[in-house]
Design a protein around this motif. Structure first.
Motif, PDB file in Angstrom:
ATOM      1  N   ARG A  72     -29.241  23.846  -2.949  1.00  0.00           N
ATOM      2  CA  ARG A  72     -29.784  24.546  -1.788  1.00  0.00           C
ATOM      3  C   ARG A  72     -31.163  25.130  -2.035  1.00  0.00           C
ATOM      4  O   ARG A  72     -31.949  25.282  -1.106  1.00  0.00           O
ATOM      5  CB  ARG A  72     -28.818  25.640  -1.336  1.00  0.00           C
ATOM      6  CG  ARG A  72     -27.425  25.029  -1.143  1.00  0.00           C
ATOM      7  CD  ARG A  72     -26.623  25.231   0.024  1.00  0.00           C
ATOM      8  NE  ARG A  72     -27.094  25.542   1.309  1.00  0.00           N
ATOM      9  CZ  ARG A  72     -26.481  26.379   2.116  1.00  0.00           C
ATOM     10  NH1 ARG A  72     -25.413  27.032   1.722  1.00  0.00           N
ATOM     11  NH2 ARG A  72     -26.929  26.583   3.312  1.00  0.00           N
ATOM     12  N   PHE A  73     -31.442  25.507  -3.297  1.00  0.00           N
ATOM     13  CA  PHE A  73     -32.747  26.097  -3.602  1.00  0.00           C
ATOM     14  C   PHE A  73     -33.657  25.146  -4.373  1.00  0.00           C
ATOM     15  O   PHE A  73     -34.852  25.386  -4.478  1.00  0.00           O
ATOM     16  CB  PHE A  73     -32.575  27.414  -4.382  1.00  0.00           C
ATOM     17  CG  PHE A  73     -31.998  28.524  -3.542  1.00  0.00           C
ATOM     18  CD1 PHE A  73     -32.804  29.266  -2.698  1.00  0.00           C
ATOM     19  CD2 PHE A  73     -30.648  28.798  -3.576  1.00  0.00           C
ATOM     20  CE1 PHE A  73     -32.279  30.266  -1.906  1.00  0.00           C
ATOM     21  CE2 PHE A  73     -30.102  29.805  -2.794  1.00  0.00           C
ATOM     22  CZ  PHE A  73     -30.912  30.537  -1.952  1.00  0.00           C
ATOM     23  N   GLY A  74     -33.097  24.088  -4.962  1.00  0.00           N
ATOM     24  CA  GLY A  74     -33.902  23.098  -5.670  1.00  0.00           C
ATOM     25  C   GLY A  74     -34.359  23.521  -7.049  1.00  0.00           C
ATOM     26  O   GLY A  74     -35.313  22.952  -7.579  1.00  0.00           O
ATOM     27  N   PHE A  75     -33.690  24.503  -7.660  1.00  0.00           N
ATOM     28  CA  PHE A  75     -34.058  24.956  -8.995  1.00  0.00           C
ATOM     29  C   PHE A  75     -33.017  24.500 -10.012  1.00  0.00           C
ATOM     30  O   PHE A  75     -31.815  24.650  -9.773  1.00  0.00           O
ATOM     31  CB  PHE A  75     -34.157  26.490  -9.053  1.00  0.00           C
ATOM     32  CG  PHE A  75     -35.201  27.093  -8.164  1.00  0.00           C
ATOM     33  CD1 PHE A  75     -36.526  26.671  -8.230  1.00  0.00           C
ATOM     34  CD2 PHE A  75     -34.869  28.080  -7.258  1.00  0.00           C
ATOM     35  CE1 PHE A  75     -37.495  27.236  -7.405  1.00  0.00           C
ATOM     36  CE2 PHE A  75     -35.825  28.653  -6.426  1.00  0.00           C
ATOM     37  CZ  PHE A  75     -37.141  28.225  -6.499  1.00  0.00           C
ATOM     38  N   PRO A  76     -33.468  23.999 -11.158  1.00  0.00           N
ATOM     39  CA  PRO A  76     -32.500  23.570 -12.182  1.00  0.00           C
ATOM     40  C   PRO A  76     -31.905  24.752 -12.960  1.00  0.00           C
ATOM     41  O   PRO A  76     -30.805  24.647 -13.501  1.00  0.00           O
ATOM     42  CB  PRO A  76     -33.325  22.676 -13.106  1.00  0.00           C
ATOM     43  CG  PRO A  76     -34.736  23.172 -12.946  1.00  0.00           C
ATOM     44  CD  PRO A  76     -34.839  23.656 -11.524  1.00  0.00           C
ATOM     45  N   SER A  77     -32.626  25.857 -13.005  1.00  0.00           N
ATOM     46  CA  SER A  77     -32.136  27.007 -13.763  1.00  0.00           C
ATOM     47  C   SER A  77     -32.782  28.283 -13.236  1.00  0.00           C
ATOM     48  O   SER A  77     -33.742  28.246 -12.469  1.00  0.00           O
ATOM     49  CB  SER A  77     -32.440  26.843 -15.253  1.00  0.00           C
ATOM     50  OG  SER A  77     -33.839  26.798 -15.457  1.00  0.00           O
ATOM     51  N   LEU A  78     -32.237  29.399 -13.696  1.00  0.00           N
ATOM     52  CA  LEU A  78     -32.763  30.713 -13.354  1.00  0.00           C
ATOM     53  C   LEU A  78     -33.625  31.239 -14.480  1.00  0.00           C
ATOM     54  O   LEU A  78     -33.479  30.827 -15.631  1.00  0.00           O
ATOM     55  CB  LEU A  78     -31.605  31.700 -13.132  1.00  0.00           C
ATOM     56  CG  LEU A  78     -30.710  31.438 -11.942  1.00  0.00           C
ATOM     57  CD1 LEU A  78     -29.450  32.299 -12.028  1.00  0.00           C
ATOM     58  CD2 LEU A  78     -31.447  31.713 -10.640  1.00  0.00           C
ATOM     59  N   ARG A  79     -34.477  32.174 -14.167  1.00  0.00           N
ATOM     60  CA  ARG A  79     -35.195  32.915 -15.196  1.00  0.00           C
ATOM     61  C   ARG A  79     -34.192  33.875 -15.847  1.00  0.00           C
ATOM     62  O   ARG A  79     -33.224  34.304 -15.196  1.00  0.00           O
ATOM     63  CB  ARG A  79     -36.354  33.683 -14.570  1.00  0.00           C
ATOM     64  CG  ARG A  79     -37.388  32.754 -13.943  1.00  0.00           C
ATOM     65  CD  ARG A  79     -38.437  33.543 -13.200  1.00  0.00           C
ATOM     66  NE  ARG A  79     -39.357  32.629 -12.530  1.00  0.00           N
ATOM     67  CZ  ARG A  79     -40.143  32.973 -11.537  1.00  0.00           C
ATOM     68  NH1 ARG A  79     -40.148  34.210 -11.089  1.00  0.00           N
ATOM     69  NH2 ARG A  79     -40.951  32.096 -10.998  1.00  0.00           N
ATOM     70  N   PRO A  80     -34.409  34.239 -17.113  1.00  0.00           N
ATOM     71  CA  PRO A  80     -33.417  35.084 -17.805  1.00  0.00           C
ATOM     72  C   PRO A  80     -33.057  36.371 -17.069  1.00  0.00           C
ATOM     73  O   PRO A  80     -31.876  36.726 -16.966  1.00  0.00           O
ATOM     74  CB  PRO A  80     -34.076  35.376 -19.159  1.00  0.00           C
ATOM     75  CG  PRO A  80     -34.980  34.206 -19.379  1.00  0.00           C
ATOM     76  CD  PRO A  80     -35.482  33.819 -18.016  1.00  0.00           C
ATOM     77  N   LEU A  81     -34.024  37.089 -16.546  1.00  0.00           N
ATOM     78  CA  LEU A  81     -33.718  38.333 -15.854  1.00  0.00           C
ATOM     79  C   LEU A  81     -32.961  38.062 -14.560  1.00  0.00           C
ATOM     80  O   LEU A  81     -32.043  38.804 -14.197  1.00  0.00           O
ATOM     81  CB  LEU A  81     -34.995  39.130 -15.590  1.00  0.00           C
ATOM     82  CG  LEU A  81     -34.817  40.558 -15.090  1.00  0.00           C
ATOM     83  CD1 LEU A  81     -33.895  41.358 -16.006  1.00  0.00           C
ATOM     84  CD2 LEU A  81     -36.170  41.253 -14.990  1.00  0.00           C
ATOM     85  N   GLN A  82     -33.306  36.995 -13.854  1.00  0.00           N
ATOM     86  CA  GLN A  82     -32.581  36.632 -12.643  1.00  0.00           C
ATOM     87  C   GLN A  82     -31.111  36.383 -12.968  1.00  0.00           C
ATOM     88  O   GLN A  82     -30.221  36.805 -12.228  1.00  0.00           O
ATOM     89  CB  GLN A  82     -33.160  35.368 -12.010  1.00  0.00           C
ATOM     90  CG  GLN A  82     -34.479  35.537 -11.326  1.00  0.00           C
ATOM     91  CD  GLN A  82     -35.004  34.193 -10.839  1.00  0.00           C
ATOM     92  OE1 GLN A  82     -34.966  33.190 -11.558  1.00  0.00           O
ATOM     93  NE2 GLN A  82     -35.499  34.181  -9.605  1.00  0.00           N
ATOM     94  N   GLN A  83     -30.873  35.705 -14.071  1.00  0.00           N
ATOM     95  CA  GLN A  83     -29.501  35.390 -14.475  1.00  0.00           C
ATOM     96  C   GLN A  83     -28.674  36.666 -14.644  1.00  0.00           C
ATOM     97  O   GLN A  83     -27.561  36.764 -14.133  1.00  0.00           O
ATOM     98  CB  GLN A  83     -29.512  34.595 -15.790  1.00  0.00           C
ATOM     99  CG  GLN A  83     -28.130  34.256 -16.311  1.00  0.00           C
ATOM    100  CD  GLN A  83     -27.444  33.211 -15.473  1.00  0.00           C
ATOM    101  OE1 GLN A  83     -27.993  32.139 -15.267  1.00  0.00           O
ATOM    102  NE2 GLN A  83     -26.258  33.510 -14.971  1.00  0.00           N
TER     103      GLN A  83
END
Length: 169
Positions: free
Chosen positions: A12-23
């Motif tokens: 839905r967002f097209g991102f393969p991963s999150l940034r560490p803080l987002q996680q």
């Protein structure tokens, strides 16, 4: 991160991963805890509530629910909704720029569970038709986020007194 959250992030967002803080923030929100997120512009704060908004179940298994985002600024609210809608996410806003007819239409759609995220100014919680529509959403309000909260500290609580009542709401 659960497989379902990862799937939503990618599909839905097209991102393969999150940034560490987002996680860390998303894990906290997904576990039902509150989060106060202070990050610079462009660091991905909005995803920290948008992703859980799509991944969290509605309350009591009664339906998918909706995420309610209070934002004090109309232009950024409209921009956020436009960007989400381009991704196929059922987001909408309700604010004073709408005609009464359009607001009523969106209240009806909200109550029928047609939105995944609904953006509104904090004063909207004082409007009975808005509160009634939220009360009808299958699965209820599953997430409450306050976006652009820096405006409160920058301009003071007198700018939008409605923010003082968000906790009660």
């Amino acid at each position: 991160m659960s497989a379902s959250v990862q799937s939503i992030l990618e599909s839905r967002f097209g991102f393969p991963s999150l940034r560490p803080l987002q996680q860390r923030i998303i894990d906290r929100v997904m576990s039902g805890k509150d989060a106060l997120v202070v990050m610079p512009t462009g660091s991905g704060k909005s995803l920290c509530y948008q992703l859980p908004a799509l991944a969290l179940p509605g309350r009591d298994g009664a339906g998918p629910g909706v995420a309610l985002i209070f934002s004090p600024l109309i232009a950024p609210m409209e921009d956020q909704v436009a960007a989400l809608r381009k991704k196929g996410i059922r987001a909408q806003y309700i604010n004073s720029t709408l005609s009464r007819t359009e607001r009523d239409r969106r209240y009806q759609q909200l109550g029928q569970g047609e939105f995944e995220l609904i953006y509104a100014t904090p004063e909207r919680m004082e409007k009975p038709p808005f509160v009634e529509a939220l009360g009808c959403v299958p699965g209820g309000v599953k997430l409450l986020a306050v976006d652009e909260a820096h405006c409160i500290s920058k301009w003071g609580h007198d700018l939008r007194p409605a923010y003082q009542r968000v906790g009660e709401f």
